[in-house]
Enzyme design. Structure first.
Site, short mmCIF file in Angstrom:
data_model
loop_
_atom_site.label_atom_id
_atom_site.label_comp_id
_atom_site.label_asym_id
_atom_site.label_seq_id
_atom_site.Cartn_x
_atom_site.Cartn_y
_atom_site.Cartn_z
N GLN A 116 6.57 -9.49 6.00
CA GLN A 116 6.74 -8.17 5.53
C GLN A 116 7.57 -7.43 6.42
O GLN A 116 8.40 -6.63 5.72
CB GLN A 116 5.36 -7.40 5.58
CG GLN A 116 4.60 -7.60 4.18
CD GLN A 116 3.33 -6.76 4.16
OE1 GLN A 116 3.42 -5.65 4.94
NE2 GLN A 116 2.27 -7.09 3.88
N HIS A 136 -2.88 2.08 1.85
CA HIS A 136 -1.81 1.56 2.37
C HIS A 136 -0.44 2.02 1.82
O HIS A 136 0.36 2.36 2.35
CB HIS A 136 -2.00 0.23 2.05
CG HIS A 136 -2.45 -0.69 3.06
ND1 HIS A 136 -3.74 -1.66 3.10
CD2 HIS A 136 -2.00 -0.81 4.42
CE1 HIS A 136 -3.82 -2.13 4.26
NE2 HIS A 136 -2.96 -1.82 5.07
#
EC number: 6.5.1.4
Length: 347
Positions: free
Chosen positions: A101, A312
């Site tokens: 990521q 998030h």
């Protein structure tokens, strides 16, 4: 002048660090992150966060201050993007997916193709499984014009890890915007059910439960069964994904754990996927928080939808807006949330 980020904002976890480091590295902007994971029981940087930071520093020849376990402040000043082949060892079962990521956006702006060989945990709690990254994340990024391939070599579970994945990416140039609020019609539903150092019937039962749960809702799924004995420790899990006729891909996953029946693992993954399909969203909650960075970098207006406005997601939007002159809109529309932004067309 460094971009200053409060690491305790919103979700207040490692996501802030990953997104901040990725944007700092690819934009060439120094960043200072303070109050890192300040609200957590074990505040500050942990080993898997440090791996992401050191790998990003390797790819950008960065000057770094505060990269130590427990540190709540980090200064990161990138110099130049590099490319080539790099070996990254997270150690133990730190998540390979979370390191990917951090690094994936950087690789897309590197001057030449890059290959990363990463060892660590492939299927661990609190992180997307490696099969999710292979079959949902990497495929979704092709919609933006990005080319990234993730190969699973060996699985690694908590606590010993020992998994390995190879990531290869090509420079993307300027990413293109994606306007796709509707999921479309499911064209293919597939999945992988794995079990390592466990009886093969564990993987089979997980797969059967997933297929049956989806069949009850009218979805036919092909779930591959993968039973292996080459891991450092036992572990299992299921990742399912659905591809649509308009190019969207969404996923659902679940991890096996001691005392959790294999059937429950399969059903859990199926229920997560079914919830996204029922809502007709073009992004599942995992992908929604990862994709905002690419939406902001792309040329033009992107509009996508998801099922949850997770902390998030909201935190990542905040971080991206600190680095780039963009303003996201996040609005409820029936069972979905619409995420919209006019990208900057970087570089």
């Amino acid at each position: 002048m460094a971009v200053r980020i409060d690491g305790s904002y919103g979700e207040g976890g490692g996501q802030i660090l990953r997104t901040s480091i990725a944007l700092s590295a690819l934009l060439g902007k120094p960043v200072e992150i303070v109050n890192i994971r300040a609200k957590r029981a074990n505040p500050g940087l942990q080993p898997q966060h440090l791996t992401g930071v050191s790998a990003a520093a390797l790819l950008t020849d960065a000057e770094v201050e505060g990269a130590a376990k427990g540190s709540t402040r980090l200064f990161f000043k990138p110099k130049a993007l590099k490319c080539g082949t790099f070996n990254i060892d997270i150690g133990t079962a730190g998540s390979i997916s979370l390191v990917v990521q951090t690094l994936a956006p950087i690789l897309l702006y590197a001057p030449c193709p890059t290959k990363l060989v990463i060892t660590g945990g492939t299927d661990v709690a609190w992180a997307p499984p490696i099969d999710y990254m292979r079959f949902v994340f990497a495929r979704y990024l092709t919609r933006f014009g990005a080319r990234i391939a993730i190969e699973l070599v060996k699985r690694g579970h908590y606590p010993r890890g020992g998994g390995k994945a190879v990531v290869q990416a090509e420079p993307a140039g300027r990413l293109r915007a994606v306007d796709s609020v509707e999921f479309g019609r499911p064209a293919k539903i597939a999945g992988v059910s794995h079990a390592v150092n466990l009886p093969p019937h564990v993987a089979e039962r997980q797969a059967r439960a997933a297929r049956e749960a989806l069949a009850k809702l009218g979805y036919a799924a092909e779930v591959e069964v993968e039973a292996r004995n080459d891991g450092l420790g036992p572990g299992s899990g299921v990742v399912l994904w659905a591809e649509s006729d308009v190019g969207n891909v969404v996923g659902g996953d679940a991890l096996g754990e001691r005392g959790k029946p294999a059937e429950e693992v399969g059903r859990e993954a199926a229920e997560k996927l079914a919830a996204v399909l029922k809502a007709g969203a073009s992004l599942d909650p995992h992908m929604a928080d990862m994709v905002v960075l690419y939406m902001a970098l792309a040329q033009g207006r992107s509009r996508l939808s998801t099922t949850e406005a997770t902390m998030h997601l909201q935190t990542n939007i905040y971080i991206v807006e600190q680095f780039l002159p963009v303003k996201f809109k996040l609005e409820r529309a029936g069972p979905r949330y619409i995420i919209e932004v006019e990208g900057v067309g970087y570089p």
